[in-house]
Design a protein around this motif. Structure first.
Motif, short mmCIF file in Angstrom:
data_model
loop_
_atom_site.label_atom_id
_atom_site.label_comp_id
_atom_site.label_asym_id
_atom_site.label_seq_id
_atom_site.Cartn_x
_atom_site.Cartn_y
_atom_site.Cartn_z
N GLN A 1 75.10 50.70 25.05
CA GLN A 1 74.78 50.74 23.54
C GLN A 1 73.65 50.25 23.16
O GLN A 1 72.99 50.43 22.40
CB GLN A 1 76.31 50.24 22.87
CG GLN A 1 76.57 48.64 23.12
CD GLN A 1 76.02 47.74 22.40
OE1 GLN A 1 75.36 48.18 21.48
NE2 GLN A 1 76.18 46.64 22.67
N ILE A 2 73.26 49.10 23.99
CA ILE A 2 71.94 48.22 23.61
C ILE A 2 70.79 49.32 23.92
O ILE A 2 69.93 49.54 22.94
CB ILE A 2 71.87 47.32 24.46
CG1 ILE A 2 72.79 45.99 23.98
CG2 ILE A 2 70.38 46.42 24.37
CD1 ILE A 2 72.91 44.73 25.01
N CYS A 3 71.06 50.09 25.05
CA CYS A 3 70.15 50.99 25.25
C CYS A 3 69.71 52.24 24.28
O CYS A 3 68.73 52.73 24.10
CB CYS A 3 70.15 51.64 26.60
SG CYS A 3 69.82 50.41 28.02
N LEU A 4 71.04 52.70 23.69
CA LEU A 4 71.07 53.80 22.74
C LEU A 4 70.28 53.19 21.54
O LEU A 4 69.31 54.18 21.02
CB LEU A 4 72.58 53.95 22.46
CG LEU A 4 73.32 54.84 23.49
CD1 LEU A 4 74.60 54.91 22.88
CD2 LEU A 4 72.67 56.25 23.62
N CYS A 5 70.44 52.17 20.99
CA CYS A 5 69.64 51.46 20.06
C CYS A 5 68.21 51.58 20.51
O CYS A 5 67.38 51.91 19.69
CB CYS A 5 70.28 50.14 19.58
SG CYS A 5 71.56 50.20 18.57
N LEU A 6 67.88 50.98 21.74
CA LEU A 6 66.43 51.04 22.00
C LEU A 6 65.78 52.31 22.05
O LEU A 6 64.55 52.62 21.61
CB LEU A 6 66.28 50.58 23.36
CG LEU A 6 66.61 48.70 23.44
CD1 LEU A 6 66.78 48.42 24.88
CD2 LEU A 6 65.49 48.01 22.49
N PHE A 7 66.62 53.37 22.54
CA PHE A 7 65.84 54.82 22.60
C PHE A 7 65.84 55.26 21.04
O PHE A 7 64.91 56.08 20.86
CB PHE A 7 67.14 55.60 23.21
CG PHE A 7 67.12 55.27 24.69
CD1 PHE A 7 66.28 54.70 25.40
CD2 PHE A 7 68.32 55.80 25.32
CE1 PHE A 7 66.35 54.39 26.77
CE2 PHE A 7 68.36 55.45 26.78
CZ PHE A 7 67.55 54.61 27.45
N ALA A 8 66.65 54.64 20.18
CA ALA A 8 66.31 55.34 18.96
C ALA A 8 65.41 54.46 17.77
O ALA A 8 65.36 54.65 16.84
CB ALA A 8 67.98 54.99 18.10
N GLY A 9 64.62 53.26 18.63
CA GLY A 9 63.60 52.71 17.89
C GLY A 9 64.28 51.53 17.36
O GLY A 9 63.81 51.12 16.27
N ALA A 10 65.39 51.06 17.53
CA ALA A 10 65.85 49.65 17.01
C ALA A 10 66.76 48.94 18.20
O ALA A 10 66.53 49.04 19.41
CB ALA A 10 67.21 50.33 16.09
N THR A 11 67.56 47.82 17.57
CA THR A 11 68.23 46.93 18.46
C THR A 11 69.41 46.45 17.76
O THR A 11 69.64 46.59 16.72
CB THR A 11 67.28 45.86 18.91
OG1 THR A 11 67.85 45.06 19.94
CG2 THR A 11 67.03 44.86 17.82
N THR A 12 70.30 46.00 18.71
CA THR A 12 71.68 45.29 18.15
C THR A 12 71.49 44.23 17.45
O THR A 12 72.47 43.59 17.13
CB THR A 12 72.69 45.39 19.25
OG1 THR A 12 72.20 44.63 20.28
CG2 THR A 12 73.06 46.80 19.83
N GLY A 13 70.39 43.36 17.32
CA GLY A 13 69.97 42.15 16.75
C GLY A 13 70.32 41.11 17.57
O GLY A 13 70.49 41.16 18.88
N GLY A 14 70.12 39.99 17.12
CA GLY A 14 70.42 38.63 17.69
C GLY A 14 69.39 38.28 19.10
O GLY A 14 68.28 38.29 18.77
N THR A 15 69.80 38.21 20.11
CA THR A 15 68.88 37.74 21.10
C THR A 15 68.12 39.01 21.53
O THR A 15 67.04 39.03 22.18
CB THR A 15 69.64 37.25 22.28
OG1 THR A 15 70.88 38.00 22.55
CG2 THR A 15 70.24 35.74 22.15
N ASP A 16 68.75 40.29 21.32
CA ASP A 16 67.83 41.49 21.65
C ASP A 16 66.64 41.51 20.63
O ASP A 16 65.48 41.69 21.11
CB ASP A 16 68.83 42.56 21.09
CG ASP A 16 70.00 42.76 22.18
OD1 ASP A 16 69.86 42.15 22.92
OD2 ASP A 16 70.73 43.80 21.71
N PHE A 17 66.68 40.90 19.50
CA PHE A 17 65.50 40.69 18.54
C PHE A 17 64.59 39.90 19.31
O PHE A 17 63.16 40.13 19.47
CB PHE A 17 65.72 40.03 17.31
CG PHE A 17 66.22 41.08 16.11
CD1 PHE A 17 65.38 42.21 16.01
CD2 PHE A 17 67.04 40.89 15.29
CE1 PHE A 17 65.51 42.99 15.13
CE2 PHE A 17 67.23 41.54 14.23
CZ PHE A 17 66.65 42.89 14.12
#
Length: 265
Positions: free
Chosen positions: A104-120
């Motif tokens: 699900q982290i990768c799905l967000c990255l593919f969509a040009g976003a992230t799930t927040g927090g340390t991913d930011f």
């Protein structure tokens, strides 16, 4: 993400990495020691304010706004929805929960976003250095899990490390933006291919002069380095220009020097 939290993470009492894990840790501390139940969304949204502001300034506005939407949705869905009854086996929850979390982290990255927090934070470091920071984030998450183990038991903390390791490996496997590949191309249509590389990737190319071993005819080899996620579309475009082109793709382990990275916005 919300479904994964309420299905695998809660069922096994795990602590995922990042601000999601810190949020769950704070929830458990307040519930266990103070007898106060705090909604997941409240802690999760507050923790993401500063990283979101930094990414808005240094990474991109569209990227950050999409990520904020993902953060808001995750908080709401986690509080509103209940999980599925799949398994109570803690090892299965750690492995499959981690795999789903990484996906699900990768799905967000593919969509040009992230799930927040340390991913930011990871994206911010990657944008500044050009290197993947997911293993660094994994190390930071282990520090959070150390605190979790001290407070609530080492069994849950150690299984949570398995969860986080599985998640990190999925992201490292699927997130190819920071990985680089070297292209070696031999073609009679070198000028068209060099122009293709420039226009489609914003990378330049270098020509090496040589002699073909079979006929002894003079040949030129095109050398370029691009991001790994650009390889497939670039290869298809090269074959449309010259179906007889000889293309060799090498994994680039280390690259020093100027390398163009397309901005996320």
């Amino acid at each position: 993400m919300a479904l994964n939290l309420n299905t695998f993470v809660h069922a096994a009492g795990l602590l995922p990495g990042g601000f999601t894990g810190i949020t769950l840790l704070l929830q458990e501390v307040f519930s266990t020691h103070l007898g106060i139940t705090i909604p997941f969304s409240l802690f999760y949204w507050i923790l993401n304010i500063i990283p979101a502001a930094l990414c808005f300034k240094h990474v991109g506005k569209k990227f950050t706004l999409l990520s904020i939407w993902a953060i808001i949705a995750t908080g709401l869905f986690t509080d509103l929805f209940t999980g599925l009854k799949v398994t109570n086996d803690i090892l299965l929850c750690a492995v499959f929960g981690g795999l789903i979390n990484g996906s699900q982290i990768c799905l967000c990255l593919f969509a040009g976003a992230t799930t927040g927090g340390t991913d930011f934070i990871s994206i911010l470091i990657s944008e500044k250095t050009g290197k993947s920071a997911w293993n660094l984030i994994f190390a930071l998450n282990c520090c959070v899990l150390f605190v979790f183990g001290l407070l609530f038991g080492w069994d849950r903390a150690l299984y949570s490390i398995i969860f986080q390791f599985a998640s990190t490996q999925v992201v490292n496997l699927l997130d190819m933006r920071m990985r680089k590949s070297t292209l070696l191309i031999i073609s009679d249509k070198k000028d068209e291919i060099v122009e293709l590389i420039k226009t489609s990737t914003n990378h330049d190319a270098t020509l090496f002069k040589g002699v073909g071993g079979y006929h002894g005819a003079p040949r030129e080899m095109i050398y370029s380095v691009v991001s790994k996620n650009q390889i497939e579309p670039l290869y298809r475009a090269i074959k449309k220009i010259d179906e007889n082109a000889f293309v060799n793709v090498l994994e680039t382990k280390l690259l020093k020097g100027r390398f163009f990275m397309k901005k996320r916005d």
